[in-house]
Design an enzyme around this catalytic site. Structure first.
Site, PDB file in Angstrom:
ATOM      1  N   LYS A 203     -48.516 -18.088 -51.382  1.00 17.24           N
ATOM      2  CA  LYS A 203     -49.521 -19.059 -50.990  1.00 17.24           C
ATOM      3  C   LYS A 203     -48.805 -20.315 -50.536  1.00 17.24           C
ATOM      4  CE  LYS A 203     -51.021 -22.251 -52.687  1.00 17.24           C
ATOM      5  NZ  LYS A 203     -50.741 -23.727 -52.481  1.00 17.24           N
ATOM      6  N   THR A 214     -45.778 -26.869 -51.728  1.00 22.27           N
ATOM      7  CA  THR A 214     -46.456 -26.142 -52.765  1.00 22.27           C
ATOM      8  C   THR A 214     -46.533 -24.729 -52.330  1.00 22.27           C
ATOM      9  OG1 THR A 214     -48.337 -25.999 -54.256  1.00 22.27           O
ATOM     10  CG2 THR A 214     -48.720 -27.002 -52.166  1.00 22.27           C
ATOM     11  N   GLU A 303     -51.121 -26.283 -42.513  1.00 25.57           N
ATOM     12  CA  GLU A 303     -52.383 -27.021 -42.446  1.00 25.57           C
ATOM     13  C   GLU A 303     -52.567 -27.666 -41.073  1.00 25.57           C
ATOM     14  OE1 GLU A 303     -52.812 -28.099 -47.175  1.00 25.57           O
ATOM     15  OE2 GLU A 303     -51.905 -29.567 -45.829  1.00 25.57           O
TER      16      GLU A 303
END
Length: 441
Positions: A203, A214, A303
């Site tokens: 992820k 992350t 993103e």
């Protein structure tokens, strides 16, 4: 531009990338079961937020892990790194993962919560004590809704584990936060007359600039690999995969990559000594390529990203120099915004090359440096700089190349050293700001 719907740290997979990069089927290693459920961390009441992997094979598995270099290491990172070190990679038979809350900068309570997740998982699975590693991802600074998690673990472990493609995809989905698609890869390879299988999930979409961001992930295999060999292979492969990607230049508190090998497919044990050197090399090559494929999916889901960019540096004095140069370009905000604007501003590439922290003055010689845009459709490369001399750039051709989703940028340092490295990144867009400006809302 993709549409992302965020409720705190849950997403709906509405990107067209989901249909292109999420596998419809897969092959999975023997002796593992996985699954995911909603336990009540994510506030929408339905998004999956708890995942589990279990080694079902009758023998203890080998395990290895790499963790974030961020000094504010999250509680699960501290607990898992201590545990795997104490056990020397032997007897780690499960991984429990929550999403929606990072359990980072949460003090003594956070440490206790991470330890309790391990304790309850081992108890429910009837594992020996300390046979589970724990991972968390999500918002930093909030305590876990630990009662929800601890009550969810038995439900997940006893009623929702399996080995089908759907189980693996559910597990991959349960660890997502701002991701727009779950990242799942599987493959098989042949060695010593045996067929071995690799499966992995990850992820990550933001806060990606590892030395280990992350970014969470694990990959497992049914090949018989010793803990020592697996640790060496993991470090090598991560250096060339998860530590060679960048979305935004931020390294998170929670990065963890875990590898587990249970040996369920049989065959001679693979160690990192001279007697199994050939087999070791094969497994290292297979896992490295596999890890690169998985890491690239993280970049593709950056993103707000609209482009996937491979920066290839060649003819460097050393691999380290090649990677430093590639990383410098990949993390340049000016370069990344130019790529979003489809602007062939190659001066930003040279600027990032020039300030990279390479080892010696001879590592970069401006009069030997060349730069090209290389289309991924097989058409002719566009030379921007040759041996320090600028080319007359066809702006229409450059614009056409930069309209593509995928792009290769080749930087030839011309040192004669012959060493090369790849680094994968994406563009930096308005949507990245929107997603991260609204992250906790």
């Amino acid at each position: 531009m993709r549409s992302v719907s965020i409720t705190r740290t849950s997403v709906r997979f509405v990107s067209d990338k989901a249909s292109r990069f999420v596998p419809k089927s897969g092959v999975y290693p023997q002796g593992f079961s996985v699954g995911g459920i909603h336990c009540g961390i994510k506030k929408d009441g339905k998004s999956l937020d708890l995942a589990l992997l279990r080694n079902d094979f009758g023998k203890d598995a080998s395990a290895a892990a790499v963790f974030t270099t961020n000094k504010f290491k999250a509680a699960p990172v501290q607990v898992s790194s201590k545990l795997i070190k104490e056990k020397k990679g032997v007897g780690i038979n499960s991984i429990i993962i929550n999403s929606g809350n990072a359990n980072a900068v949460t003090g003594a309570q956070g440490m206790k919560d991470a330890e309790d997740m391990i304790l309850v998982t081992d108890s429910v699975l009837e594992n020996p004590v300390n046979s589970t590693l724990v991972m968390s991802t999500g918002v930093i600074g909030n305590n876990l809704p630990i009662d929800n998690i601890l009550s969810g673990i038995p439900k997940l472990a006893l009623n929702n584990l399996g080995s089908t493609h759907e189980h693996w995809l559910t597990c991959a989905t349960a660890i997502c936060t701002t991701d727009t698609f779950p990242k799942l890869v599987s493959k098989q390879f042949e060695l010593n007359g045996h067929t071995y299988t690799l499966a992995g999930l990850a992820k990550g979409a933001g806060m990606i600039c590892p030395n280990m961001a992350t970014l969470l992930g694990f990959f497992v295999t049914d090949a018989p690999v010793t803990p020592s060999a697996l640790g060496q292979i993991l470090k090598y492969s991560v250096e060339r995969s998860f530590n060679s990607i960048s979305v935004d230049g931020d390294t998170s508190t929670n990065d963890t990559i875990i590898a587990i090998a249970n040996g369920a497919a049989g065959g001679p044990v693979i160690d990192n000594n001279s007697s199994t050197a050939e087999s070791f090399a094969v497994v290292q090559k297979e896992i490295t390529g596999f890890a690169q494929q998985l890491a690239q999916l993280v970049v593709r889901d950056g993103e707000g990203a609209t482009k996937f960019i491979n920066i290839h540096v060649k003819d460097a004095l050393s691999y380290k120099d090649a990677k430093i140069v590639a990383s410098s370009v990949a993390n340049s905000s000016l370069f990344k915004t130019a790529m979003f604007g489809q602007d062939a501003n190659w001066g930003r590439i040279l600027c990032a090359i020039g300030y990279s922290k390479v080892s010696t003055a001879d590592s970069i010689v401006p009069t030997k440096t060349s730069v090209s845009f290389v289309p991924t459709d097989g058409s002719e490369e566009l030379k921007l700089l040759i041996n320090g001399e600028p080319e007359v750039v066809d702006e229409e051709r450059a614009s056409e190349i930069l309209k593509s989703e995928d792009l290769d940028i080749v930087i030839d340092l011309g040192t004669g050293g012959g060493q090369s490295a790849n680094f994968w990144t994406c563009d930096l867009t308005h949507e990245y700001v929107t997603i991260n400006g609204d992250y906790r809302s």
